[in-house]
Design a protein around this motif. Sequence first.
Motif, mmCIF file in Angstrom:
data_model
loop_
_atom_site.group_PDB
_atom_site.id
_atom_site.type_symbol
_atom_site.label_atom_id
_atom_site.label_comp_id
_atom_site.label_asym_id
_atom_site.label_seq_id
_atom_site.Cartn_x
_atom_site.Cartn_y
_atom_site.Cartn_z
ATOM 1 N N LEU A 85 46.295 -23.086 -4.296
ATOM 2 C CA LEU A 85 46.602 -24.677 -4.652
ATOM 3 C C LEU A 85 45.605 -25.443 -4.962
ATOM 4 O O LEU A 85 45.780 -26.373 -5.848
ATOM 5 C CB LEU A 85 47.644 -25.196 -3.554
ATOM 6 C CG LEU A 85 48.787 -24.601 -3.079
ATOM 7 C CD1 LEU A 85 49.527 -25.091 -1.866
ATOM 8 C CD2 LEU A 85 49.826 -24.905 -4.289
ATOM 9 N N LYS A 86 44.588 -25.412 -4.113
ATOM 10 C CA LYS A 86 43.331 -26.095 -4.395
ATOM 11 C C LYS A 86 42.914 -26.012 -5.875
ATOM 12 O O LYS A 86 42.397 -26.800 -6.505
ATOM 13 C CB LYS A 86 42.283 -25.979 -3.390
ATOM 14 C CG LYS A 86 40.894 -26.432 -3.767
ATOM 15 C CD LYS A 86 41.016 -28.016 -3.220
ATOM 16 C CE LYS A 86 39.765 -28.599 -3.281
ATOM 17 N NZ LYS A 86 39.689 -30.169 -2.860
ATOM 18 N N ALA A 87 42.607 -24.571 -6.230
ATOM 19 C CA ALA A 87 42.265 -24.275 -7.341
ATOM 20 C C ALA A 87 43.048 -24.745 -8.781
ATOM 21 O O ALA A 87 42.746 -25.403 -9.787
ATOM 22 C CB ALA A 87 42.223 -22.811 -7.637
ATOM 23 N N LEU A 88 44.488 -24.686 -8.406
ATOM 24 C CA LEU A 88 45.281 -25.199 -9.387
ATOM 25 C C LEU A 88 45.246 -26.503 -9.447
ATOM 26 O O LEU A 88 45.483 -27.223 -10.472
ATOM 27 C CB LEU A 88 46.859 -24.623 -9.159
ATOM 28 C CG LEU A 88 46.942 -23.161 -9.129
ATOM 29 C CD1 LEU A 88 48.513 -22.624 -8.679
ATOM 30 C CD2 LEU A 88 46.942 -22.621 -10.578
ATOM 31 N N GLY A 89 45.178 -27.186 -8.375
ATOM 32 C CA GLY A 89 45.088 -28.806 -8.438
ATOM 33 C C GLY A 89 43.902 -29.184 -9.283
ATOM 34 O O GLY A 89 43.732 -30.096 -10.012
ATOM 35 N N LEU A 90 42.790 -28.514 -9.198
ATOM 36 C CA LEU A 90 41.933 -28.895 -10.046
ATOM 37 C C LEU A 90 41.895 -28.573 -11.436
ATOM 38 O O LEU A 90 41.515 -29.234 -12.112
ATOM 39 C CB LEU A 90 40.371 -27.988 -9.504
ATOM 40 C CG LEU A 90 39.892 -28.366 -8.055
ATOM 41 C CD1 LEU A 90 38.716 -27.126 -7.991
ATOM 42 C CD2 LEU A 90 39.167 -29.703 -7.956
ATOM 43 N N TRP A 91 42.424 -27.349 -11.682
ATOM 44 C CA TRP A 91 42.769 -27.104 -13.238
ATOM 45 C C TRP A 91 43.738 -28.101 -13.680
ATOM 46 O O TRP A 91 43.601 -28.690 -14.730
ATOM 47 C CB TRP A 91 43.522 -25.869 -13.222
ATOM 48 C CG TRP A 91 43.538 -25.289 -14.803
ATOM 49 C CD1 TRP A 91 44.706 -25.166 -15.425
ATOM 50 C CD2 TRP A 91 42.594 -25.144 -15.599
ATOM 51 N NE1 TRP A 91 44.579 -24.671 -16.498
ATOM 52 C CE2 TRP A 91 43.439 -24.862 -16.748
ATOM 53 C CE3 TRP A 91 41.209 -25.006 -15.620
ATOM 54 C CZ2 TRP A 91 42.632 -24.481 -17.991
ATOM 55 C CZ3 TRP A 91 40.332 -24.564 -16.746
ATOM 56 C CH2 TRP A 91 41.141 -24.301 -17.956
ATOM 57 N N ARG A 92 44.915 -28.667 -12.958
ATOM 58 C CA ARG A 92 45.658 -29.661 -13.462
ATOM 59 C C ARG A 92 45.120 -30.863 -13.631
ATOM 60 O O ARG A 92 45.290 -31.661 -14.512
ATOM 61 C CB ARG A 92 46.588 -29.736 -12.288
ATOM 62 C CG ARG A 92 47.731 -30.955 -12.387
ATOM 63 C CD ARG A 92 48.903 -31.009 -11.294
ATOM 64 N NE ARG A 92 48.898 -32.385 -11.106
ATOM 65 C CZ ARG A 92 48.434 -33.398 -10.361
ATOM 66 N NH1 ARG A 92 47.569 -32.918 -9.798
ATOM 67 N NH2 ARG A 92 48.926 -34.661 -10.362
ATOM 68 N N ALA A 102 34.411 -33.273 -12.767
ATOM 69 C CA ALA A 102 34.919 -34.537 -11.926
ATOM 70 C C ALA A 102 36.072 -34.138 -11.461
ATOM 71 O O ALA A 102 36.148 -34.598 -10.142
ATOM 72 C CB ALA A 102 35.186 -35.369 -13.100
ATOM 73 N N ALA A 103 36.902 -33.219 -11.718
ATOM 74 C CA ALA A 103 38.021 -32.713 -10.971
ATOM 75 C C ALA A 103 37.777 -32.133 -9.756
ATOM 76 O O ALA A 103 38.425 -32.205 -8.560
ATOM 77 C CB ALA A 103 38.861 -31.728 -11.713
ATOM 78 N N GLY A 104 36.421 -31.559 -9.540
ATOM 79 C CA GLY A 104 36.097 -30.648 -8.436
ATOM 80 C C GLY A 104 35.444 -31.586 -7.693
ATOM 81 O O GLY A 104 35.050 -31.084 -6.529
ATOM 82 N N ALA A 105 35.208 -32.761 -7.905
ATOM 83 C CA ALA A 105 34.107 -33.638 -6.960
ATOM 84 C C ALA A 105 34.863 -33.942 -5.766
ATOM 85 O O ALA A 105 36.113 -34.181 -5.704
ATOM 86 C CB ALA A 105 33.764 -34.958 -7.929
ATOM 87 N N VAL A 106 34.133 -34.133 -4.735
ATOM 88 C CA VAL A 106 34.840 -34.161 -3.374
ATOM 89 C C VAL A 106 35.240 -35.858 -3.146
ATOM 90 O O VAL A 106 34.134 -36.594 -3.556
ATOM 91 C CB VAL A 106 33.864 -33.638 -2.624
ATOM 92 C CG1 VAL A 106 34.532 -34.211 -0.787
ATOM 93 C CG2 VAL A 106 33.539 -32.460 -2.568
ATOM 94 N N ALA A 107 36.360 -36.047 -3.127
ATOM 95 C CA ALA A 107 36.719 -37.567 -2.742
ATOM 96 C C ALA A 107 36.131 -38.087 -1.345
ATOM 97 O O ALA A 107 35.880 -37.052 -0.482
ATOM 98 C CB ALA A 107 38.316 -37.598 -2.702
ATOM 99 N N PRO A 108 35.937 -39.402 -1.229
ATOM 100 C CA PRO A 108 35.260 -39.945 -0.168
ATOM 101 C C PRO A 108 36.004 -39.475 1.311
ATOM 102 O O PRO A 108 35.573 -39.034 2.242
ATOM 103 C CB PRO A 108 35.306 -41.310 -0.194
ATOM 104 C CG PRO A 108 35.346 -41.523 -1.753
ATOM 105 C CD PRO A 108 36.158 -40.389 -2.294
#
Length: 152
Positions: free
Chosen positions: A5-12, A106-112
């Motif tokens: 889900l994390k990988a697909l979320g990044l791709w999305r 940017a999609a893989g950047a960690v949010a605060p």
Amino acid sequence: MARNLKALGLWRTALIASVRQDGPDLSARQMAIMLQVYLTDPPHTVRGLAATLNISKPAVTRALDRLSLLGFIKRKRDAEDKRSVLVQRTVKGSVFLSDFAELVIAAGAVAPEDLATIRAEEELATAAKARLEAELTAASPDEAVAVEEAVQ
């Protein structure tokens, strides 16, 4: 499952950012061909791309037609084999993929808020390790071996 889900979320996230830009939308097949041409060593031919991607030569040709119209690739007759056409990179295609790579980054950047969770989990893990090491130090040699075996 969570990793998927994390990988697909990044791709999305990267795809949505790409679609929102002014640039062209590429199909999955066109993007796969672009990545193959740009990320692997030349020479690239229709026959070779079709074999590598396990798709038909006409499907590769249609994708190359579109990529060529966009200026992302160019075709050149092979000087050694006049029947063969080489697929070559262009500056415009390099810029497109570089920009897309930035979207993926940017999609893989960690949010605060994610970073705070990661730090809290690391602190818990460090504390647990310290407790275990203290127990091992205080235990008799036989107990220490048993604890180490249980941990592994």
